[in-house]
Design a protein around this motif. Structure first.
Motif, mmCIF file in Angstrom:
data_model
loop_
_atom_site.group_PDB
_atom_site.id
_atom_site.type_symbol
_atom_site.label_atom_id
_atom_site.label_comp_id
_atom_site.label_asym_id
_atom_site.label_seq_id
_atom_site.Cartn_x
_atom_site.Cartn_y
_atom_site.Cartn_z
ATOM 1 N N SER A 106 -26.411 24.392 39.578
ATOM 2 C CA SER A 106 -27.138 23.136 39.729
ATOM 3 C C SER A 106 -28.135 22.980 38.586
ATOM 4 N N GLN A 108 -31.403 20.377 37.169
ATOM 5 C CA GLN A 108 -32.371 19.282 37.257
ATOM 6 C C GLN A 108 -33.079 19.188 35.909
ATOM 7 N N PHE A 130 -34.392 11.053 34.802
ATOM 8 C CA PHE A 130 -34.174 12.247 35.616
ATOM 9 C C PHE A 130 -32.677 12.451 35.819
ATOM 10 N N GLN A 132 -29.797 14.957 37.608
ATOM 11 C CA GLN A 132 -29.573 15.988 38.623
ATOM 12 C C GLN A 132 -28.090 16.082 38.915
ATOM 13 N N SER A 134 -25.038 19.026 40.714
ATOM 14 C CA SER A 134 -24.736 20.328 41.314
ATOM 15 C C SER A 134 -23.241 20.423 41.575
ATOM 16 N N LEU A 182 -41.050 18.825 41.177
ATOM 17 C CA LEU A 182 -40.264 17.624 40.879
ATOM 18 C C LEU A 182 -40.377 16.579 41.987
#
Length: 281
Positions: A106, A108, A130, A132, A134, A182
């Motif tokens: 994952s 971020q 941002f 993200q 996974s 975060l």
């Protein structure tokens, strides 16, 4: 019972059409002036039990990581493709070193930008993108491409200087761990009326990392032309209202003239001649 409907052209007079007689919101197009601020924060989960590695451009955050700290190799390039003096995209690459037993499940990633608008009101602010992603399968590379889009909760004024958000998204001078959490960063950021978001990121997750090689992130962030919502000034409202008023007035004058002509020519209403009294000088 059927409901009486106002004709569409009458809606303009009473202000029940889509915009109303007085235009309270309008839009224009502008390509913002965007610059990457060389501020980055990354957290990578390296096992199914939740182990992680992290790094940022903020020394206080790095000092808190201990054995979890990994210092990557970073390369950045911003491009002006159409040579108009405004940057069009950011190409970002990060190589994160890993131990042989570590695998990335994952990612971020947080990037910060300077964002400016000038055409109507002047807006100067700091924003973020941002990323993200996974996967249940460990990866060797994440490729992502998307647009840095402006999000407005309220329209901008038609003029003036707007600098309320020209503050750092992350307080790099803070010694507190909560500053770099975060959830706190994104939560505080989303409370703003003006933000940016990485739209249509289209991530590509590559598996099969050779032993000893770093995990690689390749990101392309584009700075597109935006449609900006704003509140028109007094004279712009008057101009639009006057155009609507005159256009409807001409229609009514034509209709009333035809009705008047029809009534008199066809003697729809009974009339009596009234003799005029002689006037003596």
């Amino acid at each position: 019972m059927s409901q009486f409907q106002i004709p569409a052209f009458l809606n303009v007079l009473v202000g029940n059409d889509l915009k109303g007689f007085w235009v309270k919101r309008s839009t224009y197009e502008e390509q913002p002036v965007v610059r990457f601020q060389y501020q980055t924060l990354i957290i990578a989960v390296t096992s199914t039990s939740g182990d992680y590695v992290a790094w940022s451009t903020f020394p206080n955050f790095n000092n808190m990581q201990g054995a979890h700290l990994r210092i990557p190799s970073v390369s950045v390039r911003e491009e002006d493709q159409n040579q108009d003096g405004k940057l069009d995209r950011l190409k970002f690459r990060l190589d994160l070193p890993l131990r042989p037993e570590e695998q990335v499940y994952s990612i971020q990633l947080l990037l910060t930008f300077s964002y400016k608008l000038f055409r109507m009101s002047t807006v100067v602010m700091q924003t973020l993108a941002f990323v993200q992603h996974s996967s249940s399968v460990p990866g060797s590379q994440l490729f992502i491409i998307g647009d840095l889009r402006l999000q407005q909760r309220i329209p901008l004024p038609h003029r003036g200087l707007h600098t309320v958000y020209n503050v750092s998204v992350i307080d790099g001078a803070s010694p507190f761990a909560s500053t770099y959490d975060l959830a706190n960063i994104i939560g505080s950021y989303q409370d703003r009326n003006l933000t940016t978001v990485l739209s249509c990121p289209n991530p590509v997750w590559t598996v099969g990392r050779p032993a000893g090689s770093p995990f690689q992130i390749n990101a392309e962030v584009r700075y597109p032309i935006e449609v900006i919502s704003y509140r028109p000034g007094f004279w712009e409202m008057i101009k639009n209202a006057w155009i609507q008023y005159v256009s409807v007035l001409l229609i009514f004058l034509w209709v009333f003239n035809r009705i008047q002509t029809f009534v008199f020519q066809n003697q729809v209403l009974p009339t009596l001649p009234i003799p005029l009294k002689p006037h003596y000088s």
